[in-house]
Design a protein around this motif. Structure first.
Motif, mmCIF file in Angstrom:
data_model
loop_
_atom_site.group_PDB
_atom_site.id
_atom_site.type_symbol
_atom_site.label_atom_id
_atom_site.label_comp_id
_atom_site.label_asym_id
_atom_site.label_seq_id
_atom_site.Cartn_x
_atom_site.Cartn_y
_atom_site.Cartn_z
ATOM 1 N N VAL A 1 23.398 -41.907 40.529
ATOM 2 C CA VAL A 1 24.483 -41.873 39.554
ATOM 3 C C VAL A 1 25.691 -41.156 40.146
ATOM 4 O O VAL A 1 25.563 -40.305 41.028
ATOM 5 C CB VAL A 1 24.064 -41.187 38.230
ATOM 6 C CG1 VAL A 1 22.888 -41.895 37.597
ATOM 7 C CG2 VAL A 1 23.746 -39.717 38.456
ATOM 8 N N ILE B 1 25.753 -46.221 37.622
ATOM 9 C CA ILE B 1 24.301 -46.072 37.750
ATOM 10 C C ILE B 1 23.773 -47.200 38.621
ATOM 11 O O ILE B 1 24.153 -48.360 38.451
ATOM 12 C CB ILE B 1 23.599 -46.122 36.386
ATOM 13 C CG1 ILE B 1 24.187 -45.078 35.425
ATOM 14 C CG2 ILE B 1 22.095 -45.911 36.533
ATOM 15 C CD1 ILE B 1 23.610 -45.151 34.018
ATOM 16 N N ASP C 1 18.614 -47.462 31.353
ATOM 17 C CA ASP C 1 19.853 -46.691 31.252
ATOM 18 C C ASP C 1 19.813 -45.636 30.148
ATOM 19 O O ASP C 1 20.297 -44.517 30.328
ATOM 20 C CB ASP C 1 21.041 -47.629 31.011
ATOM 21 C CG ASP C 1 21.316 -48.566 32.181
ATOM 22 O OD1 ASP C 1 20.771 -48.321 33.281
ATOM 23 O OD2 ASP C 1 22.057 -49.542 31.994
#
Length: 229
Positions: A186, A172, A67
């Motif tokens: 995303v 995400i 991430d």
């Protein structure tokens, strides 16, 4: 004014950002994503909203350790004019000290002192309209399909500050489609301005619940797009 204080003490609380280190790590993140993923796809229906001249808080689900790299690429693509900051586990920051040169600031996990640290530093960050605060308020890795979405309390407290800020959810996912390598998907959600009297004043707990539902809604929309490919 908040109780953070003023003058040099406040400026010293602002996390440091080394421009050379940030350029290098942004380059590394883009290169890593190109090598290990087929693509990074941003939903056309969930592009970043038009931003007011306010401090920005982007809060996302925490799907994996990738991430941070993905968010750095998105920041470079969509929010290049802003300086980004993000909390990180204080023990992890001690282990990987170079993150301290990239705008990360250490927070003790699951302690009252850590919660106070987070709020004090976040308040300083959110004094500037050129700043971006990136958060994963779930505080742990969580499957993208996990419902209900549950946050720690800190995000809700930022929404009741005396100065306004813009809050945007970010969903995400990492999925496999037809290619050998996975896709990064995303989607940004709807922007909400909170604080400074912009919305009816609510308790932090009410704001936390609102942000949880907004992120879940954004994740559900991204999941539906993912299924349709």
């Amino acid at each position: 004014r908040s109780g953070v204080g003023s003058g040099p003490a406040r400026s010293e609380m602002l996390p440091k950002v080394s421009a050379p280190w940030l350029r290098w790590f942004t380059w590394y993140s883009r290169r890593y994503c190109r090598r290990h993923f087929h693509s990074l796809r941003v939903s056309r229906s969930g592009l970043p909203p038009e931003l007011p001249a306010l401090p920005l808080v982007v809060y996302s689900n925490h799907a994996s350790w990738w991430d941070a790299l993905v968010c750095l690429v998105l920041k470079d693509e969509f929010f290049r004019a802003r300086t980004a900051f993000a909390p990180i586990d204080a023990a992890m920051l001690q282990r990987y000290k170079f993150f301290g040169r990239l705008g990360f600031f250490g927070v003790e996990q699951h302690t009252r002192r850590g919660a106070r640290q987070f709020l004090r530093v976040s308040e300083v960050i959110l004094q500037s309209p050129r700043h971006l605060l990136a958060l994963t308020p779930q505080g742990r890795f969580a499957d993208a399909r996990e419902r209900p979405v549950h946050f720690a309390a800190g995000l809700g407290h930022l929404a009741v500050r005396e100065s306004p800020a813009a809050f945007v959810p970010l969903a995400i996912e990492y999925v496999f489609w037809e290619e050998r390598l996975p896709e990064i998907l995303v989607r940004f959600g709807e922007l909400v301005v909170a604080g400074g009297g912009h919305r009816p004043r609510q308790q932090p707990e009410a704001w936390t619940g609102f942000f949880e539902r907004e992120l879940a809604r954004t994740q559900d929309a991204l999941a539906a797009e993912s299924q349709r490919r």
